[in-house]
Design an enzyme around this catalytic site. Structure first.
Site, PDB file in Angstrom:
ATOM      1  N   ASN A  66       0.848  -1.193   0.000  1.00 58.08           N
ATOM      2  CA  ASN A  66       0.000   0.000   0.000  1.00 58.08           C
ATOM      3  C   ASN A  66       0.885   1.245   0.000  1.00 58.08           C
ATOM      4  OD1 ASN A  66       0.471   0.866   2.849  1.00 58.08           O
ATOM      5  ND2 ASN A  66      -0.425  -1.159   3.248  1.00 58.08           N
ATOM      6  N   PRO A 116      -4.323 -11.081  10.638  1.00 53.05           N
ATOM      7  CA  PRO A 116      -4.729 -10.804  12.012  1.00 53.05           C
ATOM      8  C   PRO A 116      -4.811  -9.289  12.223  1.00 53.05           C
ATOM      9  CG  PRO A 116      -2.421 -11.475  11.923  1.00 53.05           C
ATOM     10  CD  PRO A 116      -2.987 -11.677  10.549  1.00 53.05           C
ATOM     11  N   PHE A 139      -4.661   4.091  14.524  1.00 56.40           N
ATOM     12  CA  PHE A 139      -4.842   5.112  13.491  1.00 56.40           C
ATOM     13  C   PHE A 139      -5.979   4.660  12.590  1.00 56.40           C
ATOM     14  CE2 PHE A 139      -1.397   8.337  13.299  1.00 56.40           C
ATOM     15  CZ  PHE A 139      -0.770   7.999  14.476  1.00 56.40           C
ATOM     16  N   LYS A 185     -14.803   2.507  14.723  1.00 52.68           N
ATOM     17  CA  LYS A 185     -13.599   1.657  14.706  1.00 52.68           C
ATOM     18  C   LYS A 185     -12.973   1.584  16.093  1.00 52.68           C
ATOM     19  CE  LYS A 185     -11.306   1.563  10.938  1.00 52.68           C
ATOM     20  NZ  LYS A 185     -10.550   2.008   9.780  1.00 52.68           N
TER      21      LYS A 185
END
Ligand code: C5P
Length: 397
Positions: A208, A303, A323, A337
């Site tokens: 990424n 995980p 984050f 989240k």
């Protein structure tokens, strides 16, 4: 400010010695007294007269100078300073430091001192990458020397890569941090940073766009406040912070292992952009290109390292920070989240391409806790890191 601080500045022989002149000015502007030491090779790049004029002090150059020895012996010279700074530090002086050699004034001072030592390496990229230099680097770090930089970029020799000396103001910031308050002294903090690479086969991987810049700045800011930092990093674009224990990994699974080996910690900050999926049964052989035959990749879930640590029944860090990189409904998604993962804080940011945040030098974050969502103004990733490190220090105090 560096008021009343006495810095013994050793300039060794590299083209970056010219930046050493500016460094002297910047240190003195902040109130430091600078006693300069030049190696023979450094004199090929800057003159003793200009160094002395800028420092406002005499320049020490020779181990066997009888006048110098009568005025102030080299042992006393090496111990009268609050800090010894070697900038630029050549591969040669690093090798001498690693071996404990003392065959000129600079190396003798470094061996005779019981004062803190910081070095700002500067050398050709191949010299920096050479296994001997990397060995010496690990050795001097292990001996307690703080290493500033080097930076990546164009070099005087025409090559490109790591080896450029840090800019004078970056060195000044490191020196100021060294003398600054250390509210995290005695605290152990884990930071994950950078992307992960998930192999498809031995040569291809899924990655990424994370550069590791924010995690690195955070690791540095925490170390600057005195924390013992374990810095677990995927393959990042930026050099890791100095003064931290670096654990380099590639995959999410390796990151998880490194994280669990680092525990227990007082606080854990998960700034890494961990790949959500890995390729199940990555091939041990390079997949062959066959016309018209596209490989079907089967994914498996990685995980969630943050969630695992945040939900530990035993030995959970006192503070767990995650984050959240979002592209829409940032606060709502990040708030959900935080609750889902079970961490204490989420640092949320908008990484839509038009913000320029992913891979850029600035960040605009919202700090979300159980009870609040604080929007911080857009600022440099270094400033975000400094403020967040201070908040972590406040929370742990
Ligand atoms: O779920 P999401 O990837 O958006 O969560 C981001 C946060 O979770 C970050 O703090 C990241 O470091 C952490 N994370 C993790 N392990 C994963 C995925 C994300 O630690 N597999």
């Amino acid at each position: 400010m560096l008021q009343d601080k006495r810095i013994l500045l050793i300039l060794t022989g590299g083209i970056a010695a010219y930046k050493g002149l500016d460094l002297i000015r910047r240190l003195r502007e902040r109130g430091a007294a600078v006693t300069p030491v030049l190696t023979r090779a450094a004199e090929q790049f800057v003159t003793p007269l200009s160094v002395s004029a800028l420092a406002g002090e005499k320049v020490y150059r020779d181990l066997f100078d009888l006048t110098d020895e009568a005025e102030m012996g080299h042992i006393q010279l090496s111990r009268s300073a609050d800090l010894i700074l070697v900038a630029p530090a050549t591969a040669d002086i690093m090798a001498k430091m690693a071996q404990g050699r003392a065959d000129d004034l600079a190396s003798t001072l470094l061996l005779a001192t019981d004062t803190a030592v910081m070095v700002a390496p500067a050398m050709n990229v191949r010299m920096w990458d050479h296994p001997a230099t990397q060995r010496n680097l690990a050795q001097i770090k292990g001996d307690g020397v703080t290493v500033i930089g080097p930076n990546k970029g164009d070099m005087a020799c025409g090559e490109h890569g790591p080896g450029r000396m840090s800019e004078p103001m970056e060195i000044v910031a490191a020196v100021e941090a060294h003398f600054g308050p250390r509210p995290l002294a005695g605290k152990r903090v884990l930071v994950t940073s950078g992307p992960t690479h998930e192999p498809i086969d031995p040569v291809r991987y899924i990655a990424n766009r994370s550069s590791g810049a924010q995690g690195t700045a955070l690791g540095q800011a925490l170390a600057d406040l005195g924390a013992e930092v374990v810095f677990v990093t995927g393959p990042a674009d930026v050099a890791p912070p100095s003064g931290v224990a670096v654990v380099s990994v590639e995959t999410a699974h390796q990151m998880r292992e490194a994280v669990s080996a680092a525990l227990p910690v007082d606080a854990a900050v998960f700034a890494a952009a961990v790949a959500d999926w890995r390729v199940e049964d990555a091939s041990v052989h390079k997949l062959k290109k066959v016309a018209g035959n596209l490989p079907a990749l089967q994914f498996a879930e990685n995980p969630d390292i943050l969630a695992e640590v945040a939900q530990m029944a035993d030995g959970r860090p006192g503070l767990v920070v995650g984050f959240a990189a979002e592209t829409d409904d940032v606060v709502a998604h990040a708030t959900a989240k935080r609750a889902r993962k079970g961490c204490d804080w989420i640092v949320a940011n908008d990484v839509s391409p038009e913000t320029g945040i992913m891979g850029g030098s600035e960040n605009a974050v919202i700090l979300i806790s159980e009870t609040s969502a604080e929007t911080w103004p857009r600022m440099s990733k270094t400033d975000v890191a400094a403020q967040l490190a201070q908040r972590i220090a406040d929370a742990l105090s």
